[in-house]
Enzyme design. Sequence first.
Site, PDB file in Angstrom:
ATOM      1  N   CYS A   1     172.780  35.435  20.017  1.00  0.00           N
ATOM      2  CA  CYS A   1     171.806  35.941  20.887  1.00  0.00           C
ATOM      3  C   CYS A   1     171.543  37.565  20.225  1.00  0.00           C
ATOM      4  CB  CYS A   1     171.979  36.141  22.168  1.00  0.00           C
ATOM      5  SG  CYS A   1     172.096  34.555  22.955  1.00  0.00           S
TER       6      CYS A   1
ATOM      7  N   HIS B   1     167.612  41.798  24.949  1.00  0.00           N
ATOM      8  CA  HIS B   1     167.539  40.157  24.712  1.00  0.00           C
ATOM      9  C   HIS B   1     167.267  39.483  26.099  1.00  0.00           C
ATOM     10  CE1 HIS B   1     168.679  36.271  24.034  1.00  0.00           C
ATOM     11  NE2 HIS B   1     169.898  36.220  24.758  1.00  0.00           N
TER      12      HIS B   1
ATOM     13  N   ASN C   1     164.861  31.694  27.164  1.00  0.00           N
ATOM     14  CA  ASN C   1     165.865  32.388  26.340  1.00  0.00           C
ATOM     15  C   ASN C   1     165.727  31.996  24.588  1.00  0.00           C
ATOM     16  OD1 ASN C   1     168.036  33.064  24.766  1.00  0.00           O
ATOM     17  ND2 ASN C   1     169.441  33.124  26.699  1.00  0.00           N
TER      18      ASN C   1
HETATM   19  O1  UT7 Z   1     171.874  34.355  26.043  1.00  0.00           O
HETATM   20  C1  UT7 Z   1     173.221  34.304  25.888  1.00  0.00           C
HETATM   21  C2  UT7 Z   1     173.803  34.789  27.189  1.00  0.00           C
HETATM   22  N1  UT7 Z   1     173.428  33.980  28.193  1.00  0.00           N
HETATM   23  C3  UT7 Z   1     173.444  34.362  29.248  1.00  0.00           C
HETATM   24  O2  UT7 Z   1     173.698  35.468  29.522  1.00  0.00           O
HETATM   25  C4  UT7 Z   1     173.267  33.388  30.519  1.00  0.00           C
HETATM   26  C5  UT7 Z   1     174.227  33.701  31.650  1.00  0.00           C
HETATM   27  N2  UT7 Z   1     174.276  32.771  32.754  1.00  0.00           N
HETATM   28  C6  UT7 Z   1     173.347  32.670  33.519  1.00  0.00           C
HETATM   29  O3  UT7 Z   1     172.050  33.029  33.372  1.00  0.00           O
HETATM   30  C7  UT7 Z   1     173.551  31.812  34.777  1.00  0.00           C
HETATM   31  O4  UT7 Z   1     175.171  31.715  34.755  1.00  0.00           O
HETATM   32  C8  UT7 Z   1     172.904  30.535  34.817  1.00  0.00           C
HETATM   33  C9  UT7 Z   1     171.458  30.658  35.075  1.00  0.00           C
HETATM   34  C10 UT7 Z   1     173.238  29.832  33.361  1.00  0.00           C
HETATM   35  C11 UT7 Z   1     173.420  29.660  36.029  1.00  0.00           C
HETATM   36  O5  UT7 Z   1     173.515  30.173  37.092  1.00  0.00           O
HETATM   37  P1  UT7 Z   1     174.483  30.303  38.172  1.00  0.00           P
HETATM   38  O6  UT7 Z   1     174.118  31.057  39.422  1.00  0.00           O
HETATM   39  O7  UT7 Z   1     175.934  30.869  37.406  1.00  0.00           O
HETATM   40  O8  UT7 Z   1     174.567  28.911  38.736  1.00  0.00           O
HETATM   41  P2  UT7 Z   1     175.972  27.945  38.405  1.00  0.00           P
HETATM   42  O9  UT7 Z   1     176.227  27.404  37.234  1.00  0.00           O
HETATM   43  O10 UT7 Z   1     177.249  28.642  39.245  1.00  0.00           O
HETATM   44  O11 UT7 Z   1     175.571  26.573  39.306  1.00  0.00           O
HETATM   45  C12 UT7 Z   1     175.134  26.731  40.729  1.00  0.00           C
HETATM   46  C13 UT7 Z   1     174.768  25.336  41.311  1.00  0.00           C
HETATM   47  C14 UT7 Z   1     175.700  24.374  40.840  1.00  0.00           C
HETATM   48  O12 UT7 Z   1     175.806  23.262  41.992  1.00  0.00           O
HETATM   49  P3  UT7 Z   1     176.987  23.287  42.958  1.00  0.00           P
HETATM   50  O13 UT7 Z   1     178.299  22.939  42.050  1.00  0.00           O
HETATM   51  O14 UT7 Z   1     176.988  24.649  43.548  1.00  0.00           O
HETATM   52  O15 UT7 Z   1     176.410  22.276  43.758  1.00  0.00           O
HETATM   53  C15 UT7 Z   1     175.105  23.523  39.566  1.00  0.00           C
HETATM   54  O16 UT7 Z   1     175.455  22.316  39.381  1.00  0.00           O
HETATM   55  O17 UT7 Z   1     173.552  25.193  40.557  1.00  0.00           O
HETATM   56  C16 UT7 Z   1     173.591  23.742  39.874  1.00  0.00           C
HETATM   57  N3  UT7 Z   1     172.691  23.883  38.790  1.00  0.00           N
HETATM   58  C17 UT7 Z   1     171.411  23.367  38.746  1.00  0.00           C
HETATM   59  N4  UT7 Z   1     170.697  23.207  39.781  1.00  0.00           N
HETATM   60  C18 UT7 Z   1     169.480  22.819  39.694  1.00  0.00           C
HETATM   61  C19 UT7 Z   1     173.206  24.341  37.587  1.00  0.00           C
HETATM   62  N5  UT7 Z   1     171.802  24.112  36.902  1.00  0.00           N
HETATM   63  C20 UT7 Z   1     170.719  23.692  37.528  1.00  0.00           C
HETATM   64  C21 UT7 Z   1     169.459  23.360  37.272  1.00  0.00           C
HETATM   65  N6  UT7 Z   1     168.869  23.073  38.494  1.00  0.00           N
HETATM   66  N7  UT7 Z   1     169.113  23.855  36.220  1.00  0.00           N
END
Ligand code: UT7
Length: 336
Positions: free
Chosen positions: A115, A263, A293
Site C-alpha cells: 500500500c 492511501h 482499496n
Molecule cells: O490497505 C492496507 C491497510 N489496510 C487497512 O488499513 C485495513 C484495516 N482494517 C480494516 O479496515 C478493518 O479491520 C476491516 C474493514 C477489515 C474489518 O472491520 P472490523 O470492524 O475490524 O471487523 P472485524 O474483522 O473485527 O469483524 C467484525 C465482525 C466479525 O463477526 P463476529 O466475529 O463479530 O461475529 C466478522 O466475521 O464482522 C464479520 N465480518 C463480516 N461481516 C459481513 C468480517 N467481514 C465481513 C463482511 N461482511 N465482509
Amino acid sequence: MYKAIIAGLGKYLPDNVVTNNDLKKVMDTSDEWIVERTGIQERRHIIKGSGDTTASMGAEAAKIALERAQCAAEEVDLILFATLSPDYYFPGSGVLVQELLAIPDCPAMDIRNQCSGFVYALATADQFVRTGMYKNVLVIGSENHSGGLDMSTRGRNVSVIFGDGAGAALVTRYDGNDDRGILSSHLHSEGKHAEELSLIGPSTNRWVPQIMEENDPEDTSYYPYMNGQFVFKNAVVRFSEVIKEGLLQNQLAAEDIKLLVPHQANLRIAQFVQKKFGLGEDQVYNNIQRYGNTTAASIPIALTEAWEEGRVKQGDLVVLAAFGSGFTWGSSIIKW
Ligand code: UT7
C-alpha cells in the site's frame, strides 16, 4: 541539487463494476456491513479474458500521464513500478510496461512496498531527479487483486475491500526558480509485523509443488491474510505520525494543506486522520467508495481524479500518505 515535480498523471480502471450486492451473491455479507466498516460501495474487478493485466493497466495509465506531461516514450529515463500483484513471479512488471509502451532500454525497477508502494516509488524517483542522474521518471502503481482473492465467506474480511486498477505519474526535473517541487519524503517500515498483512504462499517459503502435494482444502496460505483490527490500529497512528513528520520538516501546519490524498485503505481511517488534523471535507480526497482499496494504485488513481476535478493546482500544498503491509508507511509533501 535539482528539483522534481509531477508533470503528468493518468489512471486506468477495468470496466467491470462489482457492487456490494454483487458480492452478496457469492458470500455472506451485506451492503450495510461493508459501507459502515469501510465506506466502499463498489470496486472494479478485471473480467477474465479481457486482456487487462497488472502491466497492461499500468501501461494505459502511464500513456495518459506521458501524454499530459508531453513526454515521449524515448525520453523516459527510468520506470518504477509499484505493485504487490505482479504479472509474473519474475521478471517484474516494469519491464513489461517498457515493452508495451515501446520505451527504449532505460532501467525498469519494481517496488515491493504494497500500500505504500507509490509513496516509496515517488521518493525513489525524486532522489534520482534531485541528483541529476535522470530527468524523466515514470512512476506506476497497478494492482490485479481480484483473481487471487478468497471470494467465499471465509475470506470476506479481506476480499470485500480490494479492487483492481492503475495510476501513473511522470516525475520530471524542474528548473524554475519558484518553490515548486516534491519538498520531502518520509519513509518507514517495521518488519516485526510482516505477517499481520501478508500472502505467504506461493513463495520460496511455500513452493507450489508443496501446496499441490498437500492438497489441503483448508489451506488459505495462497490468499491474502489480514489481522484487520491490528492493521487498523497501527494505520491510524502511523498515518498521523508521518503526516506530522512531513509538515514539521517543512515548517508547515495542517491549515496549509490544500489537499491530503491518503492511501484509500478504509474511509474510516481517512476520516480519523481528517479529524485528527482538523481538516475540512475539501482538504481530503477520497474515492474508496467507488474503487475499494487498490493498494499501490490507490494514491495515483485518487491524485489523478483530484487533478482532473481541478482540486490540485500549481502552487497548492499536496500531501500524500500511506500505510500498509510490511508494515510500511510514508508521506510526500509536494508544492504542486
Ligand atoms: O490497505 C492496507 C491497510 N489496510 C487497512 O488499513 C485495513 C484495516 N482494517 C480494516 O479496515 C478493518 O479491520 C476491516 C474493514 C477489515 C474489518 O472491520 P472490523 O470492524 O475490524 O471487523 P472485524 O474483522 O473485527 O469483524 C467484525 C465482525 C466479525 O463477526 P463476529 O466475529 O463479530 O461475529 C466478522 O466475521 O464482522 C464479520 N465480518 C463480516 N461481516 C459481513 C468480517 N467481514 C465481513 C463482511 N461482511 N465482509
